[in-house]
Design an enzyme around this catalytic site. Sequence first.
Site, PDB file in Angstrom:
ATOM      1  N   ASP A 235      33.640 -46.740 -46.505  1.00  0.00           N
ATOM      2  CA  ASP A 235      33.062 -45.673 -47.222  1.00  0.00           C
ATOM      3  C   ASP A 235      32.654 -44.390 -46.529  1.00  0.00           C
ATOM      4  O   ASP A 235      32.231 -43.233 -46.803  1.00  0.00           O
ATOM      5  CB  ASP A 235      31.601 -46.384 -47.465  1.00  0.00           C
ATOM      6  CG  ASP A 235      31.918 -47.548 -48.829  1.00  0.00           C
ATOM      7  OD1 ASP A 235      32.250 -48.517 -48.277  1.00  0.00           O
ATOM      8  OD2 ASP A 235      32.075 -46.826 -49.831  1.00  0.00           O
ATOM      9  N   ASN A 245      31.792 -49.675 -44.124  1.00  0.00           N
ATOM     10  CA  ASN A 245      32.571 -50.529 -45.123  1.00  0.00           C
ATOM     11  C   ASN A 245      31.457 -51.552 -45.833  1.00  0.00           C
ATOM     12  O   ASN A 245      30.432 -52.056 -45.144  1.00  0.00           O
ATOM     13  CB  ASN A 245      33.772 -50.987 -44.841  1.00  0.00           C
ATOM     14  CG  ASN A 245      34.497 -51.261 -46.152  1.00  0.00           C
ATOM     15  OD1 ASN A 245      34.536 -50.606 -47.191  1.00  0.00           O
ATOM     16  ND2 ASN A 245      35.155 -52.266 -46.399  1.00  0.00           N
TER      17      ASN A 245
HETATM   18  O1  MRU Z   1      28.981 -50.952 -53.132  1.00  0.00           O
HETATM   19  P1  MRU Z   1      30.491 -50.576 -53.478  1.00  0.00           P
HETATM   20  O2  MRU Z   1      31.124 -51.625 -54.512  1.00  0.00           O
HETATM   21  O3  MRU Z   1      30.472 -49.154 -53.923  1.00  0.00           O
HETATM   22  O4  MRU Z   1      31.292 -50.667 -51.930  1.00  0.00           O
HETATM   23  C1  MRU Z   1      32.665 -50.340 -51.923  1.00  0.00           C
HETATM   24  C2  MRU Z   1      33.370 -50.628 -50.873  1.00  0.00           C
HETATM   25  O5  MRU Z   1      32.487 -50.946 -49.719  1.00  0.00           O
HETATM   26  C3  MRU Z   1      34.821 -50.154 -50.638  1.00  0.00           C
HETATM   27  O6  MRU Z   1      35.404 -51.219 -49.739  1.00  0.00           O
HETATM   28  C4  MRU Z   1      34.904 -48.826 -50.155  1.00  0.00           C
HETATM   29  O7  MRU Z   1      34.316 -48.122 -50.929  1.00  0.00           O
HETATM   30  C5  MRU Z   1      36.424 -48.566 -50.141  1.00  0.00           C
HETATM   31  S1  MRU Z   1      37.076 -48.166 -51.595  1.00  0.00           S
HETATM   32  C6  MRU Z   1      38.511 -47.660 -51.671  1.00  0.00           C
END
Ligand code: MRU
Length: 345
Positions: A235, A245
């Site tokens: 992220d 992440n």
């Molecule tokens: O809380 P989320 O579902 O938005 O978290 C998403 C993640 O942590 C993903 O692993 C990350 O965004 C990578 S997306 C290609």
Amino acid sequence: MKPLIWQDDRLVLLDQTCLPAKEIYVICNDYRRVGDMIRKLGVRGAPAIGAAAAYGMVLAAQEGRHLSREAFQRWLNQAAQDLAETRPTAVNLFWALKRMSKVYPGKEPDEAIGALFAEAKKIHQEDEESCRRIGEHGVSLMKKLGRPLKILTHCNAGALATAGDGTALAVVRRAWEEGILTQVYAGETRPLLQGARLTAYELMADEIPVTLITDNMAAWMMGQGEIDAVITGADRIAANGDAANKIGTYGLAVLAHHHRIPFYIAAPCSTFDLETPNGDEILVEERAGDEVRKIGDVFISPPDVPVRNPAFDITPHRLIDGIISDLGLIEKPDEEKLKHFFEGK
Ligand code: MRU
């Protein structure tokens, strides 16, 4: 499987909170609806959030088209601020809004709408291409591991989280096409179960062999020789390579290190935040306690038990064997390597 579609001047979002039980598409006519969908994880995953926010700015411009030029500018500034406040950790959101905010200053509404739409579409298409490139770079790396692979992934870093094939799952898809992948293990990803609800669903739809495990099974599976590599998305990646992440990623990196299993992050350049020196400076979203106390609508704990719910964790760069980006592989990332990598681009 598309998390977002621009259609008839509106943004259509697949409501991922309903998956895998129901495929429900939500039509967003205004930017606040887009903000609500980002906040509640209807659209989620760093690149998808960025693209959705970009289209949110187009909707804001359409809504404000009857305002005077000055009022219109103020309205768009406010929309950008509102969208930026939806979630704090994925940098793609701020990256996309920054790009969008450079496009409209000084323009009359009609001209601004056209320019904002062109930029949003570009962000969307660029991400699709980034996913493709991540897949290419990733599969070359996987081939070097030199055996039929069993890959563990976490959360969902696939088509549902991006505008293309995904980041970690783009590598998985390419490895499957090349015949070098035998199994994907998807960690369920408590508390919101993105691995179980989304990754398992997405890979099964593509007929890629996926086996679901609970998060606490990873160490045992690694010890049994069942995992050859771990690949997750990210992220936000700080200037020294520390990577935020989904919560649980750091634990997998520690376990992979212990078992001498390579641990990779797959992410596009829009996920790098070179202005943030290290992971300690990354703001980790803390979400509502009921996400931990409940599964769906059912309490699995005393309803008033105190809980913590950090949605992300930070994996220190020394535990990352490589970052597979759209521009190539950064092996054993650190501040020096990242600086060098981006200087050359
Ligand atoms: O809380 P989320 O579902 O938005 O978290 C998403 C993640 O942590 C993903 O692993 C990350 O965004 C990578 S997306 C290609």
